[in-house]
Design a protein around this motif. Sequence first.
Motif, short mmCIF file in Angstrom:
data_model
loop_
_atom_site.label_atom_id
_atom_site.label_comp_id
_atom_site.label_asym_id
_atom_site.label_seq_id
_atom_site.Cartn_x
_atom_site.Cartn_y
_atom_site.Cartn_z
N TYR A 63 -3.25 2.05 8.50
CA TYR A 63 -3.56 0.65 8.75
C TYR A 63 -2.89 0.18 10.03
O TYR A 63 -3.52 -0.47 10.86
CB TYR A 63 -3.12 -0.24 7.58
N VAL A 82 -6.32 8.03 1.95
CA VAL A 82 -6.84 7.19 3.02
C VAL A 82 -7.84 7.96 3.90
O VAL A 82 -8.85 7.41 4.31
CB VAL A 82 -5.70 6.57 3.85
N PHE A 102 -8.99 -0.72 1.76
CA PHE A 102 -7.89 0.18 1.45
C PHE A 102 -7.37 -0.04 0.03
O PHE A 102 -7.07 0.92 -0.68
CB PHE A 102 -6.76 0.03 2.46
N GLU A 103 -7.24 -1.29 -0.37
CA GLU A 103 -6.76 -1.58 -1.73
C GLU A 103 -7.72 -1.03 -2.78
O GLU A 103 -7.29 -0.50 -3.81
CB GLU A 103 -6.56 -3.09 -1.91
N GLY A 141 -9.58 1.60 -2.32
CA GLY A 141 -9.38 3.05 -2.27
C GLY A 141 -8.16 3.48 -3.07
O GLY A 141 -8.19 4.51 -3.75
N LEU A 166 0.84 -1.20 0.00
CA LEU A 166 0.00 0.00 0.00
C LEU A 166 0.87 1.26 0.00
O LEU A 166 2.03 1.21 0.44
CB LEU A 166 -0.88 0.02 1.25
N TYR A 213 -1.46 5.03 3.62
CA TYR A 213 -2.35 3.92 3.93
C TYR A 213 -1.70 2.97 4.93
O TYR A 213 -2.37 2.47 5.84
CB TYR A 213 -2.70 3.13 2.66
#
Length: 108
Positions: free
Chosen positions: A31, A69, A59-60, A62, A23, A27
């Motif tokens: 995370y 983020v 998240f991926e 996004g 990421l 991010y």
Amino acid sequence: MGIQDIIEGKKQWRAHMARVKALPRDYQIVYREMQRYFFKVGPVGLADGSLLSGILDFFEEGVVAGKGVLELIGNDVAAFCDDLVKDSRTYADIYQESISGEPGTAEK
């Protein structure tokens, strides 16, 4: 839990963390803060792995959409985390029940 289960769990965790490292930096930071928060707050179902992997999937998506983020989760990371586990039982709930002496009476 046997040795094979432990080995398989480690493989899955390493693959999960490899996805996190792929990421973008912002991010990754968020995370890890969320992960730290969940390990501290302790939703009882955290051990099954679906919460953290779901966040990683989110998240991926996004990243693919080109969003930052904080556009996805907002500025208050803890509030976002609390909202994710609001209907889950936490270890804090269990502790509150143990000191009050009445099961199921923990306030949220």
